[in-house]
Design an enzyme around this catalytic site. Structure first.
Site, PDB file in Angstrom:
ATOM      1  N   CYS A 325       0.806  -1.220   0.000  1.00 32.00           N
ATOM      2  CA  CYS A 325       0.000   0.000   0.000  1.00 32.00           C
ATOM      3  C   CYS A 325       0.838   1.270   0.000  1.00 32.00           C
ATOM      4  CB  CYS A 325      -0.983   0.001   1.162  1.00 32.00           C
ATOM      5  SG  CYS A 325      -0.411  -0.809   2.648  1.00 32.00           S
ATOM      6  N   HIS A 465      -3.150   7.343   6.561  1.00 33.83           N
ATOM      7  CA  HIS A 465      -3.290   6.047   5.903  1.00 33.83           C
ATOM      8  C   HIS A 465      -4.580   5.386   6.381  1.00 33.83           C
ATOM      9  CE1 HIS A 465      -2.033   2.599   3.708  1.00 33.83           C
ATOM     10  NE2 HIS A 465      -1.796   1.843   4.765  1.00 33.83           N
ATOM     11  N   HIS A 501      -9.785   0.881   0.578  1.00 35.55           N
ATOM     12  CA  HIS A 501      -8.329   0.823   0.449  1.00 35.55           C
ATOM     13  C   HIS A 501      -7.980   0.419  -0.980  1.00 35.55           C
ATOM     14  CE1 HIS A 501      -4.218   0.332   1.112  1.00 35.55           C
ATOM     15  NE2 HIS A 501      -4.207  -0.373   2.237  1.00 35.55           N
TER      16      HIS A 501
END
Length: 572
Positions: A325, A465, A501
């Protein structure tokens, strides 16, 4: 806004390195020498060298200093090739006490070639004598100076100007729209893009929702023959990349004037072409003859950047980075560094992923990482909330067009933001779990701020995040509070609360959200934060859209990119 990376000034003094001197000819005792022609010549040289002393070096202005057990030597082969100072590791501290003088005067390569040619002329015999002295075991500290220079040359300074990097184009594909303005308007209204999955039958999965892109067309962006064969991650990448080029107002006419060798593409993917690879495996069950001949290239993460570069004719740096990520931020920071170092003037950078397919969903279900709130998908992604039960998968692509500031100004480009700096770190703790105190995140923040020259008290917005996982959210929060907790103006939000996400695309899509926050002056809400963790102070965690002052901000998917807002005329 501004995303920066600082570079060190070029060193003009002799570079120090350390090695032991127990090599043939560099010790007090002669090492065994072969009996062939080379060996005989070497024996004769060693015999002659034993008659020489360190004073032989003084003929060309070399200062000698005795050192026991190690040798400090400057090599000047062919006028340039090897430049270094060597000493033993155990004697490294002693090296620091030596006076080091400039080998090349005030320039790095400027006048050095002439000086070294002079050394190879009248002083070459003395240099060879000095080498023989070292070969005989007479340890010497050597600093070589160029031949006599004029005062004008001595005082000459080499001016180096830091190349600045700006954002002049943005392109994205997401469940909240396929252009930055629509995307951010949906975020500001607090609208969730998380819905039930429609692309395949997922009734047997414990998680049946995601931030799935419902309508997407490659028409006008990708040729039909490729659109039918490529993985969706590549289709998203090519579309977002070309949209960023168009958004930067790089028309066909502008393209003709670009130096294509200084234009590059660095767009990564965490998962790559999962659907293409999965289809190849299914075909292989029948026969290898049934496999798509494009299954290997279209499954690799770098092929998206390669195809986009071929479409544009850009011949600069071209590759991809895959770091889960953090993929997009690695790509953006690395692309900015290419520009800062002068290797490129224009770089497309970001990330793309399309893992909402059976194998992707099943893999994350097996990890027990996904939310299972099937009765209310819109409320499933809830960062920092006590009732969060995992993250929500998303998909899409985000691409920034980064450009050297003067290059952008010359062509009259609109500048959205300036890249100020970033940092790469690793908490070296666990494969999936973050460090309990957020050590890796905190280190990254500190390094990013130091590199960009931004004071932590000037940071008033962090796009976190914040994936909605039990451990990750709190550890990141602790790091943020340690870094910025004393700032009452701080605003923190999570774009993932509305789009999920996006894996390798997360950083770039959230960078676009960060840029849009600065451009519009408004920060989007974090939805579903109804019952925050006891450790979380809601002071800066707003559930409604709030105005943002034009100060500094930080974008945080594992790597930090410091950024700063500017008035429109500040670029002049």
């Amino acid at each position: 806004m501004a995303f920066t990376a600082a570079t060190s000034p070029l060193c003009t003094w002799l570079i120090a390195a350390c090695v032991t001197n127990s090599v043939a000819g560099l010790t007090g005792n002669d090492a065994p020498v072969s009996s062939g022609p080379l060996g005989r010549r070497l024996k004769r040289r060693i015999a002659r060298s034993k008659q020489l002393t360190a004073e032989s070096w003084l003929g060309i202005g070399v200062q000698a200093a005795s050192r026991s057990g190690q040798s400090l030597v400057a090599f000047c082969e062919s006028g340039l090739s090897e430049l270094g100072t060597f000493c033993s590791l155990q004697g490294f501290k002693e090296c620091n006490n030596l006076k080091q003088e400039s080998l090349f005067g005030d320039g790095f390569f400027g006048e050095s070639l002439r000086g070294l040619r002079g050394l190879r002329g009248s002083g070459s015999k003395s240099i060879r004598a000095g080498r023989r002295a070292v070969a005989a075991g007479k340890a010497s500290a050597v600093v070589v100076q160029p031949a006599k220079e004029s005062e004008q040359k001595k005082n000459k300074k080499t001016a180096t100007k830091q190349r600045r990097v700006v954002v002049t184009g943005m392109g994205l594909v997401s469940c909240h729209g396929h252009d930055p303005d629509t995307f951010y308007e949906n975020l500001l209204t607090g609208k969730s893009g998380i819905t039930e999955i429609e692309r395949f039958d997922c009734r047997d999965f414990p998680t049946r929702f995601a931030g799935e892109i419902k309508s997407f067309s490659t028409e006008g962006w990708v040729a039909g023959k490729f659109a039918r064969r490529m993985d969706r991650f590549m289709l998203y990448l090519l579309t977002a990349g070309k949209k960023a080029v168009m958004d930067a107002d790089i028309s066909e006419e502008v393209m003709k004037d670009l130096d294509k060798s200084k234009c590059g593409v660095l767009i990564g993917s965490a998962m790559g072409g999962m659907q293409v690879f999965n289809d190849a495996i299914e075909a292989l069950r029948v026969s290898y003859r049934k496999m798509n001949p494009f299954c290997v290239p279209f499954a690799t993460t770098n092929m998206g950047s390669a195809m986009l570069a071929m479409d544009l004719g850009w011949m600069g740096p071209n590759y991809s980075i895959s770091t889960a990520c953090a993929t997009s931020n690695f790509c953006m920071l690395s692309a900015a560094n290419h520009i800062i170092r002068g290797e490129a003037d224009v770089m497309l950078s970001g990330g793309s992923d399309a893992a909402i397919i059976p194998i992707g969903l099943g893999g994350f279900v097996a990890c027990r990482a996904l939310s299972q709130r099937n009765d209310d998908p819109a409320k499933a992604s809830r960062p920092w909330d006590k009732n969060r039960d995992g993250f929500v998968m998303g998909e899409g692509a985000g691409v920034l067009l980064l450009e050297e500031l003067e290059h952008a100004k010359t062509r009259g480009a609109e500048i959205y933001a300036e890249f100020l700096g970033g940092s790469f770190t690793c908490d070296a703790y666990h494969m999936t779990e973050p460090h309990p105190e957020g050590a890796g995140v905190l280190l990254c923040i500190e390094k990013a701020l130091a590199q960009s020259g931004v004071n932590k008290t000037d940071v008033n917005y962090v796009n976190a995040h914040a994936t909605s996982t039990k451990a990750g959210d709190l550890q990141e929060y602790k790091a943020l509070m340690k870094a910025f907790g004393g700032n009452p103006e701080l605003k923190v939000n999570s774009t993932k609360s509305m789009v999920g996400h996006l894996l390798g695309a997360a950083g770039a899509v959230e960078a676009i959200a960060t840029i849009q926050a600065i451009r519009s002056g408004w920060v989007h809400p974090t939805i579903n934060l109804e019952d925050p963790e006891s450790e979380v102070n809601l002071g800066g965690f707003r559930c409604v859209s709030v105005p943002l002052k034009f100060l500094s901000c930080l974008q945080l998917p594992n790597i930090d990119l410091a950024c700063k807002g500017y008035e429109r005329d500040s670029w002049r």
